[in-house]
Design a protein around this motif. Sequence first.
Motif, PDB file in Angstrom:
ATOM      1  N   PRO A 107     117.812  96.449  59.946  1.00  0.00           N
ATOM      2  CA  PRO A 107     117.384  95.109  59.923  1.00  0.00           C
ATOM      3  C   PRO A 107     116.370  94.782  58.910  1.00  0.00           C
ATOM      4  O   PRO A 107     116.558  94.025  58.053  1.00  0.00           O
ATOM      5  CB  PRO A 107     116.870  94.877  61.284  1.00  0.00           C
ATOM      6  N   TYR A 141     122.627  90.591  56.172  1.00  0.00           N
ATOM      7  CA  TYR A 141     121.556  90.387  57.141  1.00  0.00           C
ATOM      8  C   TYR A 141     120.442  89.537  56.548  1.00  0.00           C
ATOM      9  O   TYR A 141     119.967  88.591  57.178  1.00  0.00           O
ATOM     10  CB  TYR A 141     120.995  91.733  57.616  1.00  0.00           C
ATOM     11  N   ALA A 164     119.321  86.016  57.915  1.00  0.00           N
ATOM     12  CA  ALA A 164     117.935  85.882  58.385  1.00  0.00           C
ATOM     13  C   ALA A 164     117.246  84.711  57.707  1.00  0.00           C
ATOM     14  O   ALA A 164     116.426  84.019  58.309  1.00  0.00           O
ATOM     15  CB  ALA A 164     117.161  87.173  58.127  1.00  0.00           C
ATOM     16  N   PHE A 207     119.242  81.358  59.224  1.00  0.00           N
ATOM     17  CA  PHE A 207     119.203  81.053  60.658  1.00  0.00           C
ATOM     18  C   PHE A 207     118.063  80.097  61.051  1.00  0.00           C
ATOM     19  O   PHE A 207     118.311  79.100  61.730  1.00  0.00           O
ATOM     20  CB  PHE A 207     119.159  82.352  61.472  1.00  0.00           C
ATOM     21  N   ILE A 256     126.576  82.075  67.556  1.00  0.00           N
ATOM     22  CA  ILE A 256     127.250  83.218  66.924  1.00  0.00           C
ATOM     23  C   ILE A 256     126.297  83.931  65.960  1.00  0.00           C
ATOM     24  O   ILE A 256     126.212  85.162  65.953  1.00  0.00           O
ATOM     25  CB  ILE A 256     128.531  82.769  66.209  1.00  0.00           C
ATOM     26  N   ALA A 287     123.023  83.827  66.048  1.00  0.00           N
ATOM     27  CA  ALA A 287     121.991  84.483  66.869  1.00  0.00           C
ATOM     28  C   ALA A 287     122.540  85.810  67.374  1.00  0.00           C
ATOM     29  O   ALA A 287     121.850  86.836  67.349  1.00  0.00           O
ATOM     30  CB  ALA A 287     121.600  83.586  68.038  1.00  0.00           C
ATOM     31  N   GLY A 288     123.815  85.781  67.788  1.00  0.00           N
ATOM     32  CA  GLY A 288     124.475  87.006  68.221  1.00  0.00           C
ATOM     33  C   GLY A 288     124.523  88.028  67.101  1.00  0.00           C
ATOM     34  O   GLY A 288     124.265  89.215  67.320  1.00  0.00           O
ATOM     35  N   LEU A 293     122.442  88.397  64.556  1.00  0.00           N
ATOM     36  CA  LEU A 293     121.118  88.976  64.324  1.00  0.00           C
ATOM     37  C   LEU A 293     120.775  90.006  65.401  1.00  0.00           C
ATOM     38  O   LEU A 293     120.187  91.041  65.120  1.00  0.00           O
ATOM     39  CB  LEU A 293     120.050  87.874  64.275  1.00  0.00           C
ATOM     40  N   HIS A 294     121.167  89.698  66.636  1.00  0.00           N
ATOM     41  CA  HIS A 294     120.903  90.644  67.713  1.00  0.00           C
ATOM     42  C   HIS A 294     121.804  91.874  67.590  1.00  0.00           C
ATOM     43  O   HIS A 294     121.375  92.995  67.832  1.00  0.00           O
ATOM     44  CB  HIS A 294     121.108  89.985  69.073  1.00  0.00           C
ATOM     45  N   ALA A 295     123.062  91.609  67.223  1.00  0.00           N
ATOM     46  CA  ALA A 295     124.019  92.713  67.122  1.00  0.00           C
ATOM     47  C   ALA A 295     123.555  93.738  66.090  1.00  0.00           C
ATOM     48  O   ALA A 295     123.768  94.934  66.249  1.00  0.00           O
ATOM     49  CB  ALA A 295     125.398  92.168  66.753  1.00  0.00           C
ATOM     50  N   SER A 312     120.839  94.875  65.664  1.00  0.00           N
ATOM     51  CA  SER A 312     119.902  95.867  66.178  1.00  0.00           C
ATOM     52  C   SER A 312     120.351  96.399  67.535  1.00  0.00           C
ATOM     53  O   SER A 312     119.553  96.820  68.343  1.00  0.00           O
ATOM     54  CB  SER A 312     118.498  95.271  66.265  1.00  0.00           C
ATOM     55  N   THR A 313     121.660  96.326  67.776  1.00  0.00           N
ATOM     56  CA  THR A 313     122.189  96.855  69.027  1.00  0.00           C
ATOM     57  C   THR A 313     123.120  98.011  68.706  1.00  0.00           C
ATOM     58  O   THR A 313     124.049  97.850  67.920  1.00  0.00           O
ATOM     59  CB  THR A 313     122.988  95.777  69.776  1.00  0.00           C
TER      60      THR A 313
END
Lengths: 337, 499
Positions: free
Chosen positions: A69, A244, A248, A251, A288, A290-291, A293-295, A297-298
């Motif tokens: 990230p 990313y 970033a 968004f 989507i 937001a998803g 950005l989260h994805a 770091s998952t």
Amino acid sequence: MILTQASPGSAAQVAEFSNTMTYATMLVLVVAMIAFAASFAARRTQSIDLRQREPALVGGDTVTAAPLPTGTADAGPDPDPDEPGRRAGNIALSLSWLAFTMLFVAVVARGVWAGRVPWGNMYEFSLTSALAILGVYLGVSTRRDVRWLGIFVIPLVLLTLGLAITVLYTETQQLVPALDSYWLVIHVSMAIVCGGAFLIAGTTAALYLIANRAQRPAGGPLSKLVCAVGRRLPEPERLDRLSYRIVAFAFPVWTFAIVAGAIWAESAWGRYWGWDPKETWAFITWVIFAGYLHAQSTAGWKGRKASWLAIIGLVAYIFNYFGVNLLFTGLHSYGGV
Amino acid sequence: MSATDFTTHADPMDRQVSAPGGLGPIGWLRWMWRRLISMRTALVLLLLLGLAAIPGSLLPQRTSDSVAVSNYFTEHRELAPWLDRLGLFDVYGSPWFAAIYLLLFISLVGCVVPRIGVHYRTWRAGPPEPPRRRSDDPIVTGDSQVLLDTAETTLRAARWRVRRDGAHVAAEKGYLRETGNEVFHVALLGLLLAIGWGAVTGWHGNVVVRENTGFSNSVSQYDQFTAGRFVDEEAISPFTVRLDSFDVEFDRDPVQMGTPRLFDARVSVTSDGEQNTEFLSVNSPVKVADAKVYLIGHGYAPRLRITDSDGTVVFEDSVVFTQEDANYTSAGVIKAPDATPQLGFRGLFAPTAAISEEAGPHSTFPGPDNPVLFLSAFAGDLGLDDGVPQSVFTLDETDMEQLGLQSLAPGDDWELPGGQTVEFLGFDRWISVKVGHDEGGFWALLAIVIAVAGMTASLFIRRRRLWVVATDDGVSVAAVQRGRSASVVDRDELLRALR
């Protein structure tokens, strides 16, 4: 909102000038595209075994690295001056700057002619979107070496401009009073910039998938093509990081564009949110990304699944533009096509 | 939540959740809770929320267009009731949509709250111990204590959090990244609460007002009225609004033809016994008591006088016509139940009239350059006495006989076959206004502004760590990442200061 009040005769000339500039821009972009293609084709292909990744950093036991990230300030390895295709890439980049300037003039001329910001209908919105795509690409190019990306971006700009002048071209100029607000300037300009950014991010995400696939041996004819393209691309990690960074950046801007739209809606329609189709799809696009950005770091979502989310997010944005404007009737369906 | 780059403590969301083997009900509950607050579940719920929002944009929604919903019911007799049972005509108020976002927010709370604790303890603890030395960590030779002192001052001056030990300096920066991340998610929770509060305490109504008429703020006066659960409909603030005049001007420049240039309603507002004149226009609502009055639309209301064959005036008023196109070709219905026989008219009003083969009578400009009223007259029984409520915009012709067609300019009259006359006296303008009371909007805006600030911090602030460790003949400097990361850039800066 009223910039000028030109007399009808000279106004027609200004409109004519804007159109001529748009055509000239497309011509320059075609040449730029050829130069980008030559540059890309000349790039060194990377063989599979060259791409063994460095083991992700190790420090003490307490520190785990998150490779992706955040923002690493890296621009990749320093550009190699002897890299094949570098010259063609430079020419293409210069031509892109020229095209950007010309298109900027065309958009301003259109605004002067219309006597308002040139985002009153789909033709003008598309014209400005093309400018934004080019702008985001060139903006990224000032920070890192993205000459390899030109061959993928310029056709998209040409497609946008082509659609604008053939299908969406319109002379009608009516702007409903609700649009006559400075929130229009904030809301729409931010949405347009985000469109440019989402398009570039979606493209690099797709290229990530291609580069990722190219790390495995080619099978059928399609995968041979994928591998031929993919092995000329930078390492997948770099592509992923670029997507990313762009998302970033876009968004928060997208969030703010939606908020500006809500403030405008509150004063124009008496409610700040009403699940109008345009609002709904703006929300879906937001969710989507937001998803995405989260994805990133998952575990298990990073990389491939996340890249698909960036592409789906881009599709949602484009659908919000074409689909919602042309298929649905809602409060946003003004200004004709 | 986006992860931090440095996970020094167990992260409640990224913890691997394994299924419980014979843990009993408590174990199962704990397992389900961990599952719910895991990042993967939150991500799936988030994407599910996006997916669930789609049908609301494809199908007409009661909240925004109830007419379209009833049209859908007539067009799809079989399908519509089933869709209705699934709540698909009110997606955003449906239990399943609420279930998704409530689960998402529960997951978010379960994730954020422990993280705040972790972040606070990390912040309190300060920079961690240096990692094992790496062979490629740069070395500065010299007196190690002097170098450590220099490193400490340099880093403190650059506003790093520094911990000095006998043998090393540990420094950390960018705690605001995680703070921003947590602020963002808490603010989203605030946004949901603000919207919810606005929904239960708010009300709004729509009403059409002709020039020189008005309305008072009570439920019965509105054509449409909606109120939240906590609203006492009898107790909404009393005020009256009267439309004194409505001015609209349209551009005649060939490029901008028909674009409204002026759009002003002069209204008299009476509230708390005080009367004020206000100007209401698109994009600038008027605030009255605890409500706002918005100008939503406008149109023409032709004024007619209908006289019976014996000379009695049976109708004299202006009638609201609804806009049919951008040039304000407007349609409406006039009913004169007191006439003998009863009279009904279908009307088409064109502010700047023209007649063409394809379009028939229509308007070519929204301003009243050449106003003409096209009427089609019917005589007979209007059907108003059946007790079935009728819309003012529809005419039931079943028991009526068509008398003829006529076009009228202002001042013209038309004598009907039965001896009755219709006079077209001119026109008023009407506006449609929305009156609304909302307590959530301000808080929602505040929450979203805080959310964007937090989000920006979490996306752009970089968390960095440096360690300067004493060696036999100087110090070694370690950054948390290799390559060209932000930490390395900082490390190289520090190295320059030390050398």
